[in-house]
Scaffold this motif. Structure first.
Motif, PDB file in Angstrom:
ATOM      1  N   ALA A 177      24.993 -48.762 -13.705  1.00 28.11           N
ATOM      2  CA  ALA A 177      23.896 -49.720 -13.868  1.00 28.11           C
ATOM      3  C   ALA A 177      22.679 -49.222 -13.101  1.00 28.11           C
ATOM      4  CB  ALA A 177      24.317 -51.096 -13.359  1.00 28.11           C
ATOM      5  N   ALA A 178      21.500 -49.377 -13.705  1.00 25.99           N
ATOM      6  CA  ALA A 178      20.274 -48.845 -13.111  1.00 25.99           C
ATOM      7  C   ALA A 178      19.381 -49.968 -12.606  1.00 25.99           C
ATOM      8  CB  ALA A 178      19.515 -48.017 -14.137  1.00 25.99           C
ATOM      9  N   ARG A 179      18.701 -49.693 -11.503  1.00 25.60           N
ATOM     10  CA  ARG A 179      17.675 -50.607 -11.027  1.00 25.60           C
ATOM     11  C   ARG A 179      16.428 -49.810 -10.676  1.00 25.60           C
ATOM     12  NH1 ARG A 179      17.018 -50.762  -5.456  1.00 25.60           N
ATOM     13  NH2 ARG A 179      18.638 -49.773  -4.178  1.00 25.60           N
ATOM     14  N   GLN A 180      15.304 -50.477 -10.722  1.00 25.48           N
ATOM     15  CA  GLN A 180      14.029 -49.816 -10.477  1.00 25.48           C
ATOM     16  C   GLN A 180      13.953 -49.304  -9.046  1.00 25.48           C
ATOM     17  OE1 GLN A 180      10.278 -52.145 -10.746  1.00 25.48           O
ATOM     18  NE2 GLN A 180       9.851 -50.887 -12.524  1.00 25.48           N
ATOM     19  N   ALA A 181      13.290 -48.154  -8.877  1.00 28.89           N
ATOM     20  CA  ALA A 181      13.185 -47.561  -7.546  1.00 28.89           C
ATOM     21  C   ALA A 181      11.853 -46.830  -7.405  1.00 28.89           C
ATOM     22  CB  ALA A 181      14.342 -46.590  -7.318  1.00 28.89           C
ATOM     23  N   PHE A 182      11.483 -46.550  -6.161  1.00 28.57           N
ATOM     24  CA  PHE A 182      10.300 -45.745  -5.890  1.00 28.57           C
ATOM     25  C   PHE A 182      10.594 -44.272  -6.161  1.00 28.57           C
ATOM     26  CE2 PHE A 182       9.330 -49.450  -3.140  1.00 28.57           C
ATOM     27  CZ  PHE A 182       8.038 -49.710  -3.571  1.00 28.57           C
ATOM     28  N   ARG A 183       9.544 -43.470  -6.195  1.00 28.85           N
ATOM     29  CA  ARG A 183       9.728 -42.034  -6.353  1.00 28.85           C
ATOM     30  C   ARG A 183      10.600 -41.516  -5.218  1.00 28.85           C
ATOM     31  NH1 ARG A 183       4.822 -37.801  -5.623  1.00 28.85           N
ATOM     32  NH2 ARG A 183       5.626 -37.807  -3.489  1.00 28.85           N
ATOM     33  N   PRO A 184      11.626 -40.702  -5.536  1.00 28.22           N
ATOM     34  CA  PRO A 184      12.515 -40.231  -4.466  1.00 28.22           C
ATOM     35  C   PRO A 184      11.786 -39.323  -3.485  1.00 28.22           C
ATOM     36  CG  PRO A 184      12.987 -39.109  -6.523  1.00 28.22           C
ATOM     37  CD  PRO A 184      12.031 -40.213  -6.852  1.00 28.22           C
ATOM     38  N   CYS A 185      12.280 -39.343  -2.273  1.00 23.30           N
ATOM     39  CA  CYS A 185      11.725 -38.512  -1.207  1.00 23.30           C
ATOM     40  C   CYS A 185      11.884 -37.036  -1.563  1.00 23.30           C
ATOM     41  CB  CYS A 185      12.457 -38.826   0.091  1.00 23.30           C
ATOM     42  SG  CYS A 185      12.032 -37.746   1.461  1.00 23.30           S
ATOM     43  N   ILE A 186      10.797 -36.287  -1.499  1.00 21.16           N
ATOM     44  CA  ILE A 186      10.853 -34.850  -1.803  1.00 21.16           C
ATOM     45  C   ILE A 186      11.229 -34.117  -0.520  1.00 21.16           C
ATOM     46  CG2 ILE A 186       9.659 -32.887  -2.838  1.00 21.16           C
ATOM     47  CD1 ILE A 186       7.749 -34.887  -4.150  1.00 21.16           C
ATOM     48  N   SER A 187      12.486 -34.251  -0.179  1.00 24.07           N
ATOM     49  CA  SER A 187      13.033 -33.607   1.009  1.00 24.07           C
ATOM     50  C   SER A 187      13.374 -32.157   0.687  1.00 24.07           C
ATOM     51  CB  SER A 187      14.297 -34.347   1.457  1.00 24.07           C
ATOM     52  OG  SER A 187      15.296 -34.240   0.446  1.00 24.07           O
ATOM     53  N   GLU A 188      13.809 -31.417   1.699  1.00 25.16           N
ATOM     54  CA  GLU A 188      14.203 -30.031   1.466  1.00 25.16           C
ATOM     55  C   GLU A 188      15.399 -29.952   0.532  1.00 25.16           C
ATOM     56  OE1 GLU A 188      15.219 -25.916   3.929  1.00 25.16           O
ATOM     57  OE2 GLU A 188      15.133 -27.834   4.987  1.00 25.16           O
ATOM     58  N   ASN A 189      16.393 -30.814   0.736  1.00 21.00           N
ATOM     59  CA  ASN A 189      17.555 -30.802  -0.146  1.00 21.00           C
ATOM     60  C   ASN A 189      17.181 -31.138  -1.582  1.00 21.00           C
ATOM     61  OD1 ASN A 189      19.485 -29.990   1.654  1.00 21.00           O
ATOM     62  ND2 ASN A 189      20.317 -32.031   2.050  1.00 21.00           N
ATOM     63  N   TYR A 190      16.331 -32.142  -1.756  1.00 22.74           N
ATOM     64  CA  TYR A 190      15.924 -32.549  -3.109  1.00 22.74           C
ATOM     65  C   TYR A 190      15.162 -31.426  -3.799  1.00 22.74           C
ATOM     66  CZ  TYR A 190      13.976 -35.530  -6.836  1.00 22.74           C
ATOM     67  OH  TYR A 190      13.626 -36.073  -8.049  1.00 22.74           O
ATOM     68  N   PHE A 191      14.234 -30.806  -3.080  1.00 20.18           N
ATOM     69  CA  PHE A 191      13.472 -29.727  -3.690  1.00 20.18           C
ATOM     70  C   PHE A 191      14.370 -28.549  -4.041  1.00 20.18           C
ATOM     71  CE2 PHE A 191      11.177 -25.706  -3.408  1.00 20.18           C
ATOM     72  CZ  PHE A 191      10.302 -25.883  -4.479  1.00 20.18           C
ATOM     73  N   LYS A 192      15.252 -28.161  -3.132  1.00 22.39           N
ATOM     74  CA  LYS A 192      16.128 -27.027  -3.417  1.00 22.39           C
ATOM     75  C   LYS A 192      17.042 -27.325  -4.603  1.00 22.39           C
ATOM     76  CE  LYS A 192      17.931 -26.265   0.641  1.00 22.39           C
ATOM     77  NZ  LYS A 192      18.890 -25.588   1.544  1.00 22.39           N
ATOM     78  N   MET A 193      17.544 -28.546  -4.682  1.00 20.28           N
ATOM     79  CA  MET A 193      18.405 -28.915  -5.804  1.00 20.28           C
ATOM     80  C   MET A 193      17.673 -28.732  -7.125  1.00 20.28           C
ATOM     81  SD  MET A 193      20.223 -32.585  -6.683  1.00 20.28           S
ATOM     82  CE  MET A 193      18.663 -33.411  -7.032  1.00 20.28           C
ATOM     83  N   VAL A 194      16.442 -29.235  -7.217  1.00 21.79           N
ATOM     84  CA  VAL A 194      15.678 -29.162  -8.459  1.00 21.79           C
ATOM     85  C   VAL A 194      15.228 -27.731  -8.738  1.00 21.79           C
ATOM     86  CG1 VAL A 194      13.544 -29.905  -9.583  1.00 21.79           C
ATOM     87  CG2 VAL A 194      14.934 -31.569  -8.342  1.00 21.79           C
ATOM     88  N   ASN A 195      14.639 -27.084  -7.740  1.00 28.49           N
ATOM     89  CA  ASN A 195      14.113 -25.735  -7.926  1.00 28.49           C
ATOM     90  C   ASN A 195      15.222 -24.746  -8.281  1.00 28.49           C
ATOM     91  OD1 ASN A 195      11.778 -23.659  -7.289  1.00 28.49           O
ATOM     92  ND2 ASN A 195      13.561 -22.911  -6.197  1.00 28.49           N
ATOM     93  N   ASN A 196      16.318 -24.760  -7.526  1.00 30.19           N
ATOM     94  CA  ASN A 196      17.395 -23.815  -7.777  1.00 30.19           C
ATOM     95  C   ASN A 196      18.129 -24.111  -9.079  1.00 30.19           C
ATOM     96  OD1 ASN A 196      16.696 -22.620  -5.378  1.00 30.19           O
ATOM     97  ND2 ASN A 196      18.417 -23.427  -4.207  1.00 30.19           N
ATOM     98  N   SER A 197      18.205 -25.397  -9.451  1.00 30.45           N
ATOM     99  CA  SER A 197      18.807 -25.753 -10.741  1.00 30.45           C
ATOM    100  C   SER A 197      17.979 -25.202 -11.892  1.00 30.45           C
ATOM    101  CB  SER A 197      18.930 -27.278 -10.869  1.00 30.45           C
ATOM    102  OG  SER A 197      19.867 -27.807  -9.960  1.00 30.45           O
ATOM    103  N   PHE A 198      16.664 -25.356 -11.804  1.00 34.45           N
ATOM    104  CA  PHE A 198      15.811 -24.860 -12.889  1.00 34.45           C
ATOM    105  C   PHE A 198      15.872 -23.338 -12.979  1.00 34.45           C
ATOM    106  CE2 PHE A 198      11.653 -23.752 -14.842  1.00 34.45           C
ATOM    107  CZ  PHE A 198      11.844 -24.392 -16.054  1.00 34.45           C
TER     108      PHE A 198
END
Length: 442
Positions: A177-198
């Protein structure tokens, strides 16, 4: 790379392999895009590295090493080298076309999270602690300095697409189930997850989307996908619209159904036949062991949830859908006996048109692009040939307005579809200029 102590590194490498199971101002389309670098302009979807740079890049290697990012039982430097070896990122220890990229990565700054935007952190931490998860490996891995797309470009896309207080995001619970949220924190882990995945997905999928093409052409396609994702989600894994379109590629139900029915098996074959063992692991872990993304709006969390293999799975679907779109464009236009001889230009310029129509179709649907394209060829180019790629792309913007497909005939859709590709191009130009000019491709 520096010499290592053989026995220590051999034991370390074998241990890791065993434990991880390693296998809007309108865009000026009439510009001479081939001479972008001379004019100091960032041209849409064109890689303009000089031939001299390409020929000499093998001579530009250095021995500098990326700074260590994580600490566990092993020494920081030893651990970083191990991840480089795991991902094949230690063979090219310096960016061959960007002498400053190592410094850019070293000097990257990340957000300080707060209670409103830290909701992905715990899930990423759990993934990072797993020794058998590809997603965890990517979170722990360093940022590759000579990735296909510069890390600074991806970070800028993440920072600028949405404001920190935007609520165009959803947080999903364990029940889906989904609920509305703010933009996620662009932490080091979040950036590495997205960048390295791409980086991983693009490296594995570029031959699928452009089979048999040279590296420059394939990298241009990756750049096009990067530019598209900037507009769709800003590379945020949990961006979601009110209609349920969600994730990195903002997938809708019809697009998901199309990939599941027509592309997924071919994706598996391509990935599992790739010489890079990580590509095979990508397929087996995300496509074989997990269920495909379901198209229903009630299952929209499957498009954004880390537990469902995202962001990698959503990225795979993005490439797969665009491959299908390219095939549709070839059948309806470029290999159609009525139109294929109308294009009299270099392969480079013809690929420029194909790339533009591919990206456009992500918004319009295949018919939404080939309908105005065929009308343009049957009217303005009746008895004439297409010799200028940029002119044709500019005319497509006009024909999207005048001769839309039936699904795009409303005033709002005419406006949206006609502006879609120019907006992507404008955003790409702005990012590339902001990170120093040239191109986001390394």
């Amino acid at each position: 790379m520096r010499a290592t102590t053989p026995h220590l590194y051999k034991m370390l490498f074998l241990t890791l392999c065993f434990s991880m199971g390693w296998n809007m101002k309108p865009v000026d389309f009439h510009l001479d895009l081939a001479s972008k670098e001379e004019k100091g302009l960032a041209a849409p979807f064109n890689l303009n590295a000089s031939k001299a740079k390409v020929e000499n890049k093998k001579e530009e290697e250095t021995t500098s090493e990326p700074i260590p990012i994580i600490e566990h039982a092993l020494d920081k430097i030893e651990k970083t080298k191990s991840f480089q070896s795991l991902f094949g990122w230690g063979d090219n220890v310096a960016n061959r076309n960007c002498d400053t990229c190592q410094d850019e990565i070293r000097n990257m700054r990340y957000m300080q999270c707060n209670a409103q935007n830290n909701y992905l952190e715990a899930e990423m931490k759990t993934a990072a602690e797993s020794q058998s998860s590809l997603l965890g490996d990517l979170i722990r891995a360093p940022i590759k300095p000579n990735s296909i797309i510069k890390a600074s470009c991806i970070q800028m896309g993440m920072n600028t697409k949405f404001g920190v207080s935007s609520k165009t995001f959803r947080q999903c619970n364990a029940a889906g189930a989904a609920r509305q949220a703010f933009r996620p924190c662009i932490s080091e882990n979040y950036f590495k997850m997205v960048n390295n995945s791409f980086e991983l997905v693009s490296s594995c999928m570029k031959d699928f989307i452009a089979p048999g093409k040279d590296e420059e052409t394939q990298n241009l396609d990756v750049r096009a996908v990067y530019a598209l994702i900037n507009i769709e989600s800003g590379f945020h894994v949990n961006a979601m619209s009110g209609t349920g379109a969600g994730g990195i590629g903002q997938f809708t139900a019809p697009a998901i159904q199309d990939v599941n029915s027509n592309e997924l098996n071919a994706v598996r074959i391509s990935l599992e036949g790739n010489k890079n063992p990580l590509c095979s692991r990508l397929s087996m872990e995300l496509l074989d062991k997990m269920e495909p993304i379901r198209p229903g709006k009630a299952q929209s969390c499957e498009r954004i949830s880390l537990r469902n293999g995202n962001p990698m799975k959503n990225m795979i679907y993005t490439y797969a859908y665009l491959k299908g779109v390219k095939a549709d464009m070839n059948n309806m236009i470029f290999e159609n006996k009525n139109y294929k001889n109308k294009f009299r230009m270099s392969e480079y310029d013809l690929n420029k048109i194909k790339r533009a129509l591919m990206v456009w179709s992500h918004n319009t649907g295949p018919a939404g692009t080939w309908t105005p394209a065929k009308t343009l060829l049957n009217t303005f180019y009746r008895g004439k040939t297409v010799t200028n790629a940029d002119q044709f792309i500019q005319q497509m913007q006009q024909y999207m307005q005048k001769f839309p497909a039936s699904a795009n005939k409303s005033s709002a859709r005419r406006k949206e579809t006609s502006r879609y590709f120019p907006e992507i191009t404008k955003t790409l130009n702005n990012i590339e200029n902001a990170v120093g000019g040239g191109t986001c491709v390394n």
